[in-house]
Design a protein around this motif. Structure first.
Motif, PDB file in Angstrom:
ATOM      1  N   ASP A  90      69.104 -18.928 -38.802  1.00 46.48           N
ATOM      2  CA  ASP A  90      68.149 -18.387 -37.835  1.00 46.48           C
ATOM      3  C   ASP A  90      67.955 -16.904 -38.135  1.00 46.48           C
ATOM      4  O   ASP A  90      68.832 -16.091 -37.834  1.00 46.48           O
ATOM      5  N   CYS A  91      66.838 -16.569 -38.745  1.00 48.00           N
ATOM      6  CA  CYS A  91      66.592 -15.195 -39.181  1.00 48.00           C
ATOM      7  C   CYS A  91      66.543 -14.223 -38.000  1.00 48.00           C
ATOM      8  O   CYS A  91      67.098 -13.135 -38.063  1.00 48.00           O
ATOM      9  N   HIS A  92      65.896 -14.614 -36.921  1.00 47.36           N
ATOM     10  CA  HIS A  92      65.799 -13.741 -35.743  1.00 47.36           C
ATOM     11  C   HIS A  92      67.185 -13.463 -35.161  1.00 47.36           C
ATOM     12  O   HIS A  92      67.519 -12.309 -34.859  1.00 47.36           O
ATOM     13  N   ASP A 117      61.519 -14.351 -43.152  1.00 50.38           N
ATOM     14  CA  ASP A 117      62.380 -13.426 -43.895  1.00 50.38           C
ATOM     15  C   ASP A 117      62.417 -12.071 -43.224  1.00 50.38           C
ATOM     16  O   ASP A 117      61.523 -11.698 -42.477  1.00 50.38           O
ATOM     17  N   ALA A 118      63.484 -11.353 -43.477  1.00 60.28           N
ATOM     18  CA  ALA A 118      63.704 -10.010 -42.945  1.00 60.28           C
ATOM     19  C   ALA A 118      64.464  -9.227 -44.006  1.00 60.28           C
ATOM     20  O   ALA A 118      64.860  -9.781 -45.034  1.00 60.28           O
ATOM     21  N   LEU A 130      66.987 -11.531 -45.847  1.00 54.42           N
ATOM     22  CA  LEU A 130      67.486 -12.684 -45.112  1.00 54.42           C
ATOM     23  C   LEU A 130      66.378 -13.718 -45.148  1.00 54.42           C
ATOM     24  O   LEU A 130      65.231 -13.396 -44.835  1.00 54.42           O
ATOM     25  N   ILE A 131      66.696 -14.932 -45.524  1.00 57.47           N
ATOM     26  CA  ILE A 131      65.702 -15.989 -45.633  1.00 57.47           C
ATOM     27  C   ILE A 131      66.125 -17.193 -44.792  1.00 57.47           C
ATOM     28  O   ILE A 131      67.229 -17.705 -44.955  1.00 57.47           O
ATOM     29  N   GLN A 132      65.225 -17.617 -43.928  1.00 57.42           N
ATOM     30  CA  GLN A 132      65.399 -18.857 -43.171  1.00 57.42           C
ATOM     31  C   GLN A 132      64.327 -19.811 -43.652  1.00 57.42           C
ATOM     32  O   GLN A 132      63.143 -19.545 -43.510  1.00 57.42           O
ATOM     33  N   ILE A 133      64.739 -20.912 -44.253  1.00 53.04           N
ATOM     34  CA  ILE A 133      63.798 -21.920 -44.737  1.00 53.04           C
ATOM     35  C   ILE A 133      63.495 -22.869 -43.584  1.00 53.04           C
ATOM     36  O   ILE A 133      64.419 -23.428 -42.981  1.00 53.04           O
ATOM     37  N   ARG A 134      62.228 -23.030 -43.299  1.00 55.88           N
ATOM     38  CA  ARG A 134      61.826 -23.960 -42.227  1.00 55.88           C
ATOM     39  C   ARG A 134      61.822 -25.378 -42.768  1.00 55.88           C
ATOM     40  O   ARG A 134      61.396 -25.614 -43.888  1.00 55.88           O
ATOM     41  N   ALA A 135      62.273 -26.314 -41.966  1.00 58.22           N
ATOM     42  CA  ALA A 135      62.305 -27.723 -42.383  1.00 58.22           C
ATOM     43  C   ALA A 135      60.907 -28.294 -42.443  1.00 58.22           C
ATOM     44  O   ALA A 135      60.029 -27.940 -41.762  1.00 58.22           O
TER      45      ALA A 135
END
Length: 135
Positions: A90-92, A117-118, A130-135
């Motif tokens: 969870d990027c946030h 990303d952030a 920071l990378i959060q890949i969405r499903a």
């Protein structure tokens, strides 16, 4: 035959400061911390990725001569080195937790290309995404 990547190196200007940042603010764990004269081999690991170590290395002998070490330090301080990427769930939430721990967030979370990303920087100026890949 290669068995895989064990240590990825990162140049830092102060190993003690880097160690405190990666352990106390990002939650990494010390893997190796040994000295041979003025040379220090210092590595940390993400707790969910025990097979990969991040080396926190100070440019200089025996790895480089003094002029090369000085040039590398300048590049790191300018943020000119390629960013490292940390996958997060969870990027946030990760940004909020890092910010609360005193990490300077350089880019708030942005939605793009099916991911979030952030960015942040360590005390030496190394950039991270920071990378959060969405499903």
């Amino acid at each position: 035959m290669n068995a895989g990547i064990d240590v990825m190196g990162l140049y830092v200007h102060d190993q003690d400061e880097a160690l405190a940042f990666y352990v106390e603010r990002l939650g990494f764990q010390v893997s190796t911390d040994v000295r041979n004269g003025s040379f220090r081999w210092l590595t940390v690991q993400h707790p969910e990725q025990p097979d990969v170590q991040l080396g926190l290395f100070k440019p200089g002998p025996p790895m480089q001569d003094a002029a090369t070490a000085e040039a590398l330090q300048a590049l790191v301080a300018k943020g000119a080195m390629p960013p490292l990427v940390m996958r997060v769930k969870d990027c946030h939430a990760s940004c909020a937790a890092f910010r609360a721990a005193g990490v300077e967030i350089t880019q708030d979370p942005v939605e793009r290309f099916g991911s979030v990303d952030a960015g942040f920087r360590d005390p030496s100026g190394n950039g991270w995404k920071l990378i959060q890949i969405r499903a």
